[in-house]
Design a protein around this motif. Structure first.
Motif, PDB file in Angstrom:
ATOM      1  N   ARG A  75       9.164  -5.074  11.110  1.00 29.12           N
ATOM      2  CA  ARG A  75       9.203  -5.362   9.673  1.00 29.12           C
ATOM      3  C   ARG A  75       8.763  -6.807   9.420  1.00 29.12           C
ATOM      4  O   ARG A  75       9.423  -7.581   8.721  1.00 29.12           O
ATOM      5  CB  ARG A  75      10.595  -5.111   9.093  1.00 29.12           C
ATOM      6  CG  ARG A  75      11.164  -3.720   9.347  1.00 29.12           C
ATOM      7  CD  ARG A  75      10.592  -2.667   8.418  1.00 29.12           C
ATOM      8  NE  ARG A  75      11.013  -1.333   8.824  1.00 29.12           N
ATOM      9  CZ  ARG A  75      12.008  -0.652   8.262  1.00 29.12           C
ATOM     10  NH1 ARG A  75      12.678  -1.176   7.254  1.00 29.12           N
ATOM     11  NH2 ARG A  75      12.318   0.563   8.686  1.00 29.12           N
ATOM     12  N   ASP A  76       7.622  -7.168  10.004  1.00 34.02           N
ATOM     13  CA  ASP A  76       7.185  -8.565  10.007  1.00 34.02           C
ATOM     14  C   ASP A  76       7.033  -9.148   8.607  1.00 34.02           C
ATOM     15  O   ASP A  76       7.355 -10.316   8.370  1.00 34.02           O
ATOM     16  CB  ASP A  76       5.856  -8.691  10.759  1.00 34.02           C
ATOM     17  CG  ASP A  76       5.990  -8.344  12.231  1.00 34.02           C
ATOM     18  OD1 ASP A  76       7.059  -8.601  12.797  1.00 34.02           O
ATOM     19  OD2 ASP A  76       5.027  -7.816  12.813  1.00 34.02           O
ATOM     20  N   ALA A  77       6.512  -8.373   7.663  1.00 29.01           N
ATOM     21  CA  ALA A  77       6.264  -8.900   6.321  1.00 29.01           C
ATOM     22  C   ALA A  77       7.533  -9.099   5.517  1.00 29.01           C
ATOM     23  O   ALA A  77       7.514  -9.733   4.461  1.00 29.01           O
ATOM     24  CB  ALA A  77       5.304  -7.974   5.568  1.00 29.01           C
ATOM     25  N   GLN A 121      -2.184  -9.505   6.774  1.00 26.83           N
ATOM     26  CA  GLN A 121      -1.947 -10.908   6.444  1.00 26.83           C
ATOM     27  C   GLN A 121      -0.489 -11.163   6.142  1.00 26.83           C
ATOM     28  O   GLN A 121       0.089 -12.167   6.576  1.00 26.83           O
ATOM     29  CB  GLN A 121      -2.805 -11.308   5.246  1.00 26.83           C
ATOM     30  CG  GLN A 121      -2.734 -12.800   4.898  1.00 26.83           C
ATOM     31  CD  GLN A 121      -3.203 -13.682   6.040  1.00 26.83           C
ATOM     32  OE1 GLN A 121      -4.326 -13.522   6.525  1.00 26.83           O
ATOM     33  NE2 GLN A 121      -2.362 -14.594   6.504  1.00 26.83           N
ATOM     34  N   TRP A 122       0.146 -10.248   5.403  1.00 25.95           N
ATOM     35  CA  TRP A 122       1.576 -10.404   5.101  1.00 25.95           C
ATOM     36  C   TRP A 122       2.412 -10.337   6.369  1.00 25.95           C
ATOM     37  O   TRP A 122       3.397 -11.060   6.518  1.00 25.95           O
ATOM     38  CB  TRP A 122       2.020  -9.342   4.092  1.00 25.95           C
ATOM     39  CG  TRP A 122       1.324  -9.460   2.777  1.00 25.95           C
ATOM     40  CD1 TRP A 122       0.923 -10.620   2.155  1.00 25.95           C
ATOM     41  CD2 TRP A 122       0.926  -8.385   1.918  1.00 25.95           C
ATOM     42  NE1 TRP A 122       0.289 -10.324   0.975  1.00 25.95           N
ATOM     43  CE2 TRP A 122       0.285  -8.979   0.784  1.00 25.95           C
ATOM     44  CE3 TRP A 122       1.049  -6.999   1.976  1.00 25.95           C
ATOM     45  CZ2 TRP A 122      -0.232  -8.202  -0.246  1.00 25.95           C
ATOM     46  CZ3 TRP A 122       0.547  -6.231   0.947  1.00 25.95           C
ATOM     47  CH2 TRP A 122      -0.090  -6.824  -0.155  1.00 25.95           C
ATOM     48  N   ASN A 123       2.023  -9.459   7.281  1.00 27.03           N
ATOM     49  CA  ASN A 123       2.731  -9.392   8.555  1.00 27.03           C
ATOM     50  C   ASN A 123       2.609 -10.709   9.314  1.00 27.03           C
ATOM     51  O   ASN A 123       3.572 -11.179   9.930  1.00 27.03           O
ATOM     52  CB  ASN A 123       2.179  -8.249   9.411  1.00 27.03           C
ATOM     53  CG  ASN A 123       2.659  -6.888   8.950  1.00 27.03           C
ATOM     54  OD1 ASN A 123       3.715  -6.765   8.332  1.00 27.03           O
ATOM     55  ND2 ASN A 123       1.894  -5.857   9.236  1.00 27.03           N
ATOM     56  N   ALA A 168      -2.843  -3.383  -1.947  1.00 22.50           N
ATOM     57  CA  ALA A 168      -2.247  -3.554  -0.612  1.00 22.50           C
ATOM     58  C   ALA A 168      -3.109  -2.875   0.451  1.00 22.50           C
ATOM     59  O   ALA A 168      -2.629  -2.017   1.196  1.00 22.50           O
ATOM     60  CB  ALA A 168      -0.830  -2.999  -0.603  1.00 22.50           C
ATOM     61  N   PRO A 169      -4.396  -3.262   0.535  1.00 22.23           N
ATOM     62  CA  PRO A 169      -5.264  -2.688   1.577  1.00 22.23           C
ATOM     63  C   PRO A 169      -4.811  -3.151   2.957  1.00 22.23           C
ATOM     64  O   PRO A 169      -4.036  -4.122   3.071  1.00 22.23           O
ATOM     65  CB  PRO A 169      -6.642  -3.247   1.223  1.00 22.23           C
ATOM     66  CG  PRO A 169      -6.356  -4.529   0.515  1.00 22.23           C
ATOM     67  CD  PRO A 169      -5.090  -4.286  -0.261  1.00 22.23           C
ATOM     68  N   ASP A 173       2.002 -13.691   7.951  1.00 20.26           N
ATOM     69  CA  ASP A 173       2.702 -14.745   7.197  1.00 20.26           C
ATOM     70  C   ASP A 173       4.212 -14.554   7.202  1.00 20.26           C
ATOM     71  O   ASP A 173       4.959 -15.464   6.844  1.00 20.26           O
ATOM     72  CB  ASP A 173       2.214 -14.757   5.747  1.00 20.26           C
ATOM     73  CG  ASP A 173       0.756 -15.164   5.622  1.00 20.26           C
ATOM     74  OD1 ASP A 173       0.214 -15.756   6.565  1.00 20.26           O
ATOM     75  OD2 ASP A 173       0.162 -14.872   4.565  1.00 20.26           O
ATOM     76  N   LYS A 174       4.655 -13.338   7.547  1.00 20.57           N
ATOM     77  CA  LYS A 174       6.072 -12.963   7.555  1.00 20.57           C
ATOM     78  C   LYS A 174       6.698 -13.025   6.154  1.00 20.57           C
ATOM     79  O   LYS A 174       7.900 -13.242   5.993  1.00 20.57           O
ATOM     80  CB  LYS A 174       6.876 -13.802   8.558  1.00 20.57           C
ATOM     81  CG  LYS A 174       6.376 -13.632   9.995  1.00 20.57           C
ATOM     82  CD  LYS A 174       7.325 -14.196  11.000  1.00 20.57           C
ATOM     83  CE  LYS A 174       6.775 -14.065  12.419  1.00 20.57           C
ATOM     84  NZ  LYS A 174       6.516 -12.675  12.800  1.00 20.57           N
ATOM     85  N   VAL A 175       5.884 -12.790   5.163  1.00 25.45           N
ATOM     86  CA  VAL A 175       6.364 -12.717   3.783  1.00 25.45           C
ATOM     87  C   VAL A 175       5.248 -12.115   2.933  1.00 25.45           C
ATOM     88  O   VAL A 175       4.070 -12.307   3.215  1.00 25.45           O
ATOM     89  CB  VAL A 175       6.763 -14.114   3.248  1.00 25.45           C
ATOM     90  CG1 VAL A 175       5.565 -15.046   3.142  1.00 25.45           C
ATOM     91  CG2 VAL A 175       7.503 -13.989   1.921  1.00 25.45           C
ATOM     92  N   VAL A 176       5.634 -11.364   1.912  1.00 31.07           N
ATOM     93  CA  VAL A 176       4.672 -10.805   0.962  1.00 31.07           C
ATOM     94  C   VAL A 176       4.515 -11.790  -0.185  1.00 31.07           C
ATOM     95  O   VAL A 176       5.509 -12.286  -0.729  1.00 31.07           O
ATOM     96  CB  VAL A 176       5.147  -9.436   0.437  1.00 31.07           C
ATOM     97  CG1 VAL A 176       4.235  -8.938  -0.680  1.00 31.07           C
ATOM     98  CG2 VAL A 176       5.187  -8.424   1.579  1.00 31.07           C
TER      99      VAL A 176
END
Length: 383
Positions: A209-211, A37-39, A30-31, A41-44
């Motif tokens: 908490r975008d991701a 990128q997860w933020n 999780a660098p 995409d709004k999902v992990v």
């Protein structure tokens, strides 16, 4: 790694090794560029869930009999702190591990535990809990989602909103009404993510908490087996939630503390480097006093969370104390991070700076898990 304000009493060789291994796992998997990128995409991505399962992060408190680590809340706090140090509040491990999995461990039948918990540990089964409804958030005694028994199946009708892990969840614990009005008519029923008729709404657009995928969930006559009622007896859901909500509120408090400590460290580093009027910001008394105040509050908060953890480990953490922890930490967190952002000046308003993300991410902590006003009501009843 973020600044921890004071040495925690929850440190031994095994816990230190666990922290070091978690830190290495997160650094490798999780660098910062992945988090960004997860933020966006709004999902992990699901792959991270499975990697975390292989590593042993998921189901840290689940019994070894079902593949879990067999740990306790000390291990969960380490996960909270190490994730908080990296801006990973949006990854729904806390919801999965510390909020939903305990319902399965405490109330599922042995057959259900054997069927569900190994997937929870491996990352193949992501968990969510559906309490909040469009018509009300913290008022769990007056839910409108209903379930009626039809032969050997529960038929669920209703809608939930603001559900964390809503897009990715494979198993959802749904709070619904199986009886009359009030708390005595509430039950918890487990709904598989592929249940016929179960619908997921859009991934909600939040200010922080975008991701974290957060969704509306719809139950238009969704049918699940009769035995999916947790506890086996209708009408026990409110009691079950009240028993486990103290841990949820302690989780939110611990996460809020981790975020405040990270904000403090980021601000200390920045003010030591930033020059204004011929000296660094840290050389200015206003900066020193502001950060001294925040560090003091964070240190007090850590002592309180440690005390609550001790009570929780011995089964003595009551709803009122957990509510006080959630209330004080979350309000202190939001105010403290705002003060830290102020010291960044214009840069604090830029989303590329982690302090801006922390400012947005922190705001939910005074709302979810029971708003601050609800916490005050719970505390006020003891006056």
């Amino acid at each position: 790694m973020t600044l921890h304000t004071g040495a925690s009493q929850f440190t031994d060789e095994d816990l230190s090794m666990f922290r070091e291994s978690v830190s290495r796992f997160l650094d490798a998997n999780a660098p910062p560029e992945k988090v960004a990128q997860w933020n966006a995409d709004k999902v992990v991505e699901r792959d991270l869930w499975r990697k975390a399962g292989e590593f042993g992060m998921l189901g840290a408190s689940v019994s070894e009999a079902y593949g879990g680590l067999g740990g306790d809340f000390r291990h969960e706090r380490i996960l909270i702190e190490e994730m908080g140090a990296r801006g990973l509040e949006g990854w729904g491990v806390a919801v999965h591990n510390m909020i939903v999995a305990p319902y399965l461990s405490a109330y599922a039948t042995e057959a259900q535990k054997e069927a569900w918990l190994p997937g929870v540990v491996s990352g193949d089964t992501v968990l969510a809990i559906a309490m909040t409804e469009p018509s009300g958030g913290s008022d769990l005694a007056n839910l409108r989602t209903r379930a009626r028994l039809d032969g050997d199946e529960w038929v669920i009708d209703g809608q939930k909103t603001f559900i964390s892990n809503g897009q990715t969840a494979d198993l959802v614990v749904v709070a619904c009404r199986t009886g009359g009005d009030g708390s005595k008519g509430v039950s918890l029923i487990v709904v598989p993510g592929d249940a016929e008729g179960f619908e997921r709404g859009r991934n909600l657009d939040k200010i922080g908490r975008d991701a974290q995928d957060t969704s509306e969930l719809f139950f238009p006559g969704v049918r699940v087996p009769k035995e999916n009622l947790l506890g086996g007896v209708p009408g026990e859901g409110f009691k079950q939630m009240m028993k486990l909500l103290p841990q949820e509120r302690l989780v939110i408090a611990a996460m809020g503390l981790a975020m405040l400590e990270r904000a403090l460290q980021l601000t200390i580093d920045y003010t030591k480097e930033r020059n204004a009027f011929g000296k660094t910001l840290m050389d200015m008394q206003n900066t020193q006093f502001t950060l001294a105040d925040i560090k003091t509050q964070a240190t007090v908060g850590r002592a309180f969370i440690d005390q609550c953890t001790t009570k929780h480990l011995s089964g003595e953490l009551d709803a009122v104390t957990a509510s006080m922890a959630k209330l004080w930490i979350s309000e202190t967190e939001v105010a403290g991070i705002s003060r830290c952002l102020q010291l960044f000046g214009g840069y604090g308003y830029m989303n590329e700076y982690p302090i801006a993300q922390l400012f947005r991410d922190s705001r939910i902590d005074t709302i979810h898990g029971g708003a601050s006003e609800v916490m005050k009501l719970i505390i006020a009843r003891t006056l």
